[in-house]
Design an enzyme around this catalytic site. Sequence first.
Site, short mmCIF file in Angstrom:
data_model
loop_
_atom_site.label_atom_id
_atom_site.label_comp_id
_atom_site.label_asym_id
_atom_site.label_seq_id
_atom_site.Cartn_x
_atom_site.Cartn_y
_atom_site.Cartn_z
N THR A 57 0.84 -1.18 0.00
CA THR A 57 0.00 0.00 0.00
C THR A 57 0.88 1.24 0.00
O THR A 57 2.10 1.16 -0.17
CB THR A 57 -0.98 -0.03 1.19
OG1 THR A 57 -1.90 1.05 1.08
CG2 THR A 57 -0.26 0.02 2.52
N LYS A 77 3.81 1.50 -3.96
CA LYS A 77 3.34 0.72 -5.10
C LYS A 77 4.22 0.87 -6.33
O LYS A 77 4.42 -0.09 -7.09
CB LYS A 77 1.89 1.09 -5.42
CG LYS A 77 0.92 0.69 -4.31
CD LYS A 77 -0.52 1.03 -4.63
CE LYS A 77 -1.42 0.64 -3.47
NZ LYS A 77 -2.85 0.90 -3.75
N ASN A 81 0.51 -3.79 -6.32
CA ASN A 81 -0.02 -3.87 -4.95
C ASN A 81 -0.02 -5.30 -4.40
O ASN A 81 -0.40 -5.51 -3.26
CB ASN A 81 -1.44 -3.29 -4.89
CG ASN A 81 -2.50 -4.26 -5.38
OD1 ASN A 81 -2.24 -5.08 -6.28
ND2 ASN A 81 -3.69 -4.18 -4.82
N ALA A 119 -2.07 11.48 -8.66
CA ALA A 119 -1.32 10.88 -9.77
C ALA A 119 -0.30 9.88 -9.26
O ALA A 119 0.72 9.65 -9.93
CB ALA A 119 -0.65 11.98 -10.59
N MET A 133 -10.79 6.48 -2.10
CA MET A 133 -10.08 5.20 -1.98
C MET A 133 -9.61 4.95 -0.55
O MET A 133 -9.36 3.80 -0.18
CB MET A 133 -8.87 5.17 -2.92
CG MET A 133 -9.24 5.09 -4.39
SD MET A 133 -7.75 4.73 -5.35
CE MET A 133 -8.31 5.17 -6.99
N GLY A 143 -13.30 3.57 0.50
CA GLY A 143 -12.64 2.50 -0.23
C GLY A 143 -12.68 1.14 0.43
O GLY A 143 -11.92 0.25 0.00
#
Length: 288
Positions: free
Chosen positions: A70, A74, A99, A141, A226, A250
């Site tokens: 996480t 990643k 992930n 991003a 998320m 999420g």
Amino acid sequence: MNDLFDFKPKPTRFAVMGNPIEHSRSPEIHREFALQTSINLEYDRIRVDGGFNQAVSHFQASNGAGLNITVPFKVDAWKLCTRTGNQLSTRADSARAVNTLRFQEKDTIYGDNTDGIGLVTDLQQNIGFAIEESSILLVGAGGAVRGVLGPLIECCPKSIEITNRTMSKASDLAELFGEKVSAVTIEETTRRKYDLIINGTAAGLHGQLPELKPTCVRSNTLAYDMVYGLQTTPFMEWALDNGAYAVHDGLGMLVEQAAVSFHLWHGIHPQTKPVIELISKIHHVRNS
């Protein structure tokens, strides 16, 4: 002293790595999956403060079988899997973010990205949102956004736009995924109409909001964070205050992506809805 006559097989070791990691519900989720499928495993949280590759190597050398990765590692996990001898799934390679790690023979590593499948499954099957022909804004991003873009594109939305505090990162990511994705400034989002706004930043883990203008939210907007937690996230509260018709965090994505990871490790796809309901009751009130 060990019992010489204890012939019970040792559990297979798994874990989730990140920083922060204390909030992660992954151990509970995988324990529930293990109960469903009668698989003997142990699953821990590992906070990584320094070298990511060293932490992975140490876990692998300690008879670890697989890892979930996480924030903020990643992209680091993807780079690790590009090394000679290691392997990447097609979706992880195109996302350039990983992930899920599976340790294989000869100390090789297989990297996958299950985030996008988890998000799409949660949106379509659990929430009932129609992605096809929808207008989507992704905020952020980083590795989380990289992982979900491919599966979202495959669902044929009308448009996908990315905004980020550092616009060069949003532009680079849009370029990576081609003409189906475009980068927009925060100011430009105020002139758009979005059916779905997804917060892919980790701001909520620190009690903060991503940089957004209230006018990008409409009465038909679904806001999806998320991040998940014990309470509604700052982004979810902000979206409701500015007129979104529904908000979700999420947790469903987490359970759905965990199920795909579980299948990668064990060859069995567990039931997810009972686990989402259980974790929600124990830790979280899911808003809608």
